[in-house]
Design a protein around this motif. Sequence first.
Motif, short mmCIF file in Angstrom:
data_model
loop_
_atom_site.label_atom_id
_atom_site.label_comp_id
_atom_site.label_asym_id
_atom_site.label_seq_id
_atom_site.Cartn_x
_atom_site.Cartn_y
_atom_site.Cartn_z
N GLU A 289 0.83 -1.22 0.00
CA GLU A 289 0.00 0.00 0.00
C GLU A 289 0.86 1.26 0.00
O GLU A 289 0.53 2.26 -0.67
CB GLU A 289 -0.94 0.02 1.21
CG GLU A 289 -2.10 -0.97 1.13
CD GLU A 289 -1.71 -2.38 1.54
OE1 GLU A 289 -2.55 -3.29 1.41
OE2 GLU A 289 -0.56 -2.58 2.01
N LEU A 290 1.96 1.23 0.74
CA LEU A 290 2.85 2.38 0.77
C LEU A 290 3.41 2.65 -0.63
O LEU A 290 3.47 3.81 -1.08
CB LEU A 290 3.99 2.13 1.76
CG LEU A 290 5.06 3.22 1.87
CD1 LEU A 290 4.43 4.55 2.29
CD2 LEU A 290 6.15 2.80 2.86
N THR A 291 3.78 1.62 -1.35
CA THR A 291 4.31 1.79 -2.70
C THR A 291 3.25 2.37 -3.64
O THR A 291 3.52 3.29 -4.41
CB THR A 291 4.80 0.43 -3.25
OG1 THR A 291 5.74 -0.14 -2.35
CG2 THR A 291 5.43 0.59 -4.61
N VAL A 292 2.05 1.82 -3.58
CA VAL A 292 0.96 2.31 -4.42
C VAL A 292 0.68 3.78 -4.12
O VAL A 292 0.53 4.61 -5.04
CB VAL A 292 -0.30 1.45 -4.21
CG1 VAL A 292 -1.53 2.10 -4.86
CG2 VAL A 292 -0.09 0.04 -4.76
N ALA A 293 0.62 4.13 -2.84
CA ALA A 293 0.32 5.51 -2.46
C ALA A 293 1.42 6.47 -2.92
O ALA A 293 1.15 7.58 -3.39
CB ALA A 293 0.14 5.60 -0.95
N LEU A 294 2.67 6.06 -2.81
CA LEU A 294 3.78 6.93 -3.22
C LEU A 294 3.74 7.21 -4.71
O LEU A 294 3.92 8.36 -5.15
CB LEU A 294 5.12 6.28 -2.84
CG LEU A 294 5.50 6.37 -1.36
CD1 LEU A 294 6.66 5.44 -1.04
CD2 LEU A 294 5.87 7.80 -0.99
N ILE B 245 1.18 6.53 11.39
CA ILE B 245 -0.08 6.21 10.72
C ILE B 245 -0.02 4.78 10.20
O ILE B 245 1.06 4.19 10.08
CB ILE B 245 -0.40 7.18 9.57
CG1 ILE B 245 0.61 7.02 8.42
CG2 ILE B 245 -0.44 8.61 10.06
CD1 ILE B 245 0.24 7.80 7.17
N ASP B 246 -1.16 4.23 9.88
CA ASP B 246 -1.28 2.86 9.40
C ASP B 246 -0.77 2.78 7.95
O ASP B 246 -1.38 3.34 7.04
CB ASP B 246 -2.74 2.40 9.48
CG ASP B 246 -2.94 0.94 9.10
OD1 ASP B 246 -1.99 0.32 8.57
OD2 ASP B 246 -4.05 0.42 9.33
N GLY B 247 0.32 2.06 7.74
CA GLY B 247 0.91 1.96 6.42
C GLY B 247 0.18 1.04 5.47
O GLY B 247 0.59 0.88 4.32
N HIS B 248 -0.91 0.42 5.93
CA HIS B 248 -1.74 -0.42 5.05
C HIS B 248 -3.08 0.24 4.73
O HIS B 248 -3.92 -0.37 4.08
CB HIS B 248 -1.97 -1.79 5.68
CG HIS B 248 -0.70 -2.55 5.95
ND1 HIS B 248 0.17 -2.91 4.95
CD2 HIS B 248 -0.14 -2.98 7.10
CE1 HIS B 248 1.21 -3.55 5.48
NE2 HIS B 248 1.04 -3.60 6.78
N ASP B 249 -3.26 1.46 5.19
CA ASP B 249 -4.53 2.16 5.03
C ASP B 249 -4.38 3.25 3.98
O ASP B 249 -3.81 4.32 4.23
CB ASP B 249 -4.95 2.77 6.38
CG ASP B 249 -6.31 3.46 6.31
OD1 ASP B 249 -6.93 3.47 5.23
OD2 ASP B 249 -6.74 4.00 7.35
N ILE B 250 -4.87 2.97 2.76
CA ILE B 250 -4.78 3.93 1.67
C ILE B 250 -5.43 5.25 2.06
O ILE B 250 -4.94 6.34 1.69
CB ILE B 250 -5.44 3.36 0.40
CG1 ILE B 250 -4.59 2.21 -0.18
CG2 ILE B 250 -5.66 4.44 -0.64
CD1 ILE B 250 -3.28 2.64 -0.78
#
Length: 620
Positions: free
Chosen positions: A52-57, A248-253
């Motif tokens: 999720e972190l990669t997708v968000a970045l 913050i939750d790194g799996h929460d988009i």
Amino acid sequence: MTELLPTIHDPSVLREYDRAQLKQLSDEVRACVLDNVSRTGGHLSSNLGTVELTVALHHVFNTPHDRLVWDVGHQTYPHKILTGRRERMPTLRQQGGISGFPQRSESEYDTFGTAHSSTSISAALGMAMAAKQKGEERHAVAIIGDGAMTAGMAFEALNNAGVSDCKLLVILNDNDMSISPPVGALNRYLAQLMSGNFYAAAKNVGKSVLRAAPPLFELAKRFEQHAKGMVVPATLFEQFGFNYVGPIDGHDIDSLVPTLENLKQLDGPQFLHVVTKKGQGYKLAEADPVAYHGPGKFDPQVGLVKPATAPKQTFTQVFGQWLCDMAGKDGRLVAITPAMREGSGMVEFQQQFPGRYHDVGIAEQHAVTFAAGLACEGLKPVVAIYSTFLQRAYDQLIHDVAIQNLPVVFALDRAGLVGADGATHAGAYDIPFVRCIPNMSIACPADEAECRALLTTAYEQSHPVTVRYPRGAGAGVVPHLTLEGLPFGKGEVRRQGTRIAILAFGTLLYPALKAADALGATVVNMRWVKPLDVDLLLQIAATHEALVTLEEGAVMGGAGSAVLEALQAAGVDRPVLQLGLPDRFIEHGDPTKLLSGAGLDASGIERSIAARFGAPESAG
């Protein structure tokens, strides 16, 4: 539901996605990681945790114009999948395939090679300051995780960055893990940040009351971050001059995207603390992230299974057993690892001798000087460290250990080529960089039995000694369970031949013996690079027309160079063929094929000798 991932050839399309699509894409990327790693082997737990972190970045930042620097680099499979390399994932870590780490030559999205830890903040700061100097509007983002914040270099970079006026964002990917379980005061500090009762209660109440009203819920999530700052004021990172946000939750988009968008608008150094779970989304890896850190091939439906027949004992296991046995005999022994308990074979030692086991985190420089301090007080430190990681503590090796001639044993695992991890992890350079240091000795066991014996010999010395051994198993020679050493600085003749003598250093003794059968050559198991067995060398030189040196290490400055120096010093003129690793970086692949490609298997050794000195008149 239409699959999104097959349509993505670069991350620009992500910037058009809404959050529902980003969540769907995250699920698809996670499935892709699991499917491919199960087929090729590789790093699994860390990559499942960064999806999720990669997708968000890539959704928020304009990559590759904005720079992403990943640290440690084994968390970048989702990044590779989203940046045009999805179809090449079946080649992961295989010869001719894509690397398991970021590699600038592989993709413009890999802005910096980060296979060794704790370099990302320094590199990203350099990129941010370069953009400022050139008048370019771009962001630099360092994503640092897996225990890399324990290394001093990360804090050196924070100290510099905190007074720099540039667009730098540091993201701490806090998964409460390095490769081994987390250690040290920093980990305790991060745990305290996460455990504030007021913060947890406010977070839960806000979510339950406001979830039905999305705008208010979003506002509450933003307030949540500020509330955390009020509860834990003046964090460590704020003292360095960063604007700290999190955790913050790194799996929460829904948390990641607005937070990153807000931070993108701010000037000056920013620090975002995200919490992720290693192995996220794959229950077996979540339950045992260490076992699934770097698995080989496996069935995702079944998980890791023990082989039906016991494999050959590895050099690492030989070391682990020796360490326990020697500690039982000598109460002065203490063992040190820089965050590689499992990889260095020290799990059993920690269980048996917890008070004499020291995991210092990813801090190789500290590990070596810490060992020196222990040795000053009469203890006998054994530093278990990969050859490639000892490079990071070279000044300490010279200044703190060798100059003071302290009796520290360095157990150098992963000497030589390491296969799938490639050039960044190859132990190719320890012979040249250690043998030039006064007071240091270097032992090169040819097999498992010699490894145990030479570890004992090294431990018995009153000066620093390195014992280098490769990854995996060797010839399969079962060690004796005694703690008897071998003569210090002495080799042995293993095969008597004529005309040509092969001087083998380490495990290449066994392919040398095969080659010698065809060539009718003498084979000498040298065992020690330093001190070199000069008496044996001169005896062999006097009775043979030519010599061949053989080592799984860099030829330049290696054991062969030591032989040439000794012959020159003695005024002996003999032709010498040096065989070893060439003066180039050897990339990832099957270790057997890599050695063959370097001409270091039996047939390659035979060909090289025949090409230089001619075919033998007869063999035997």
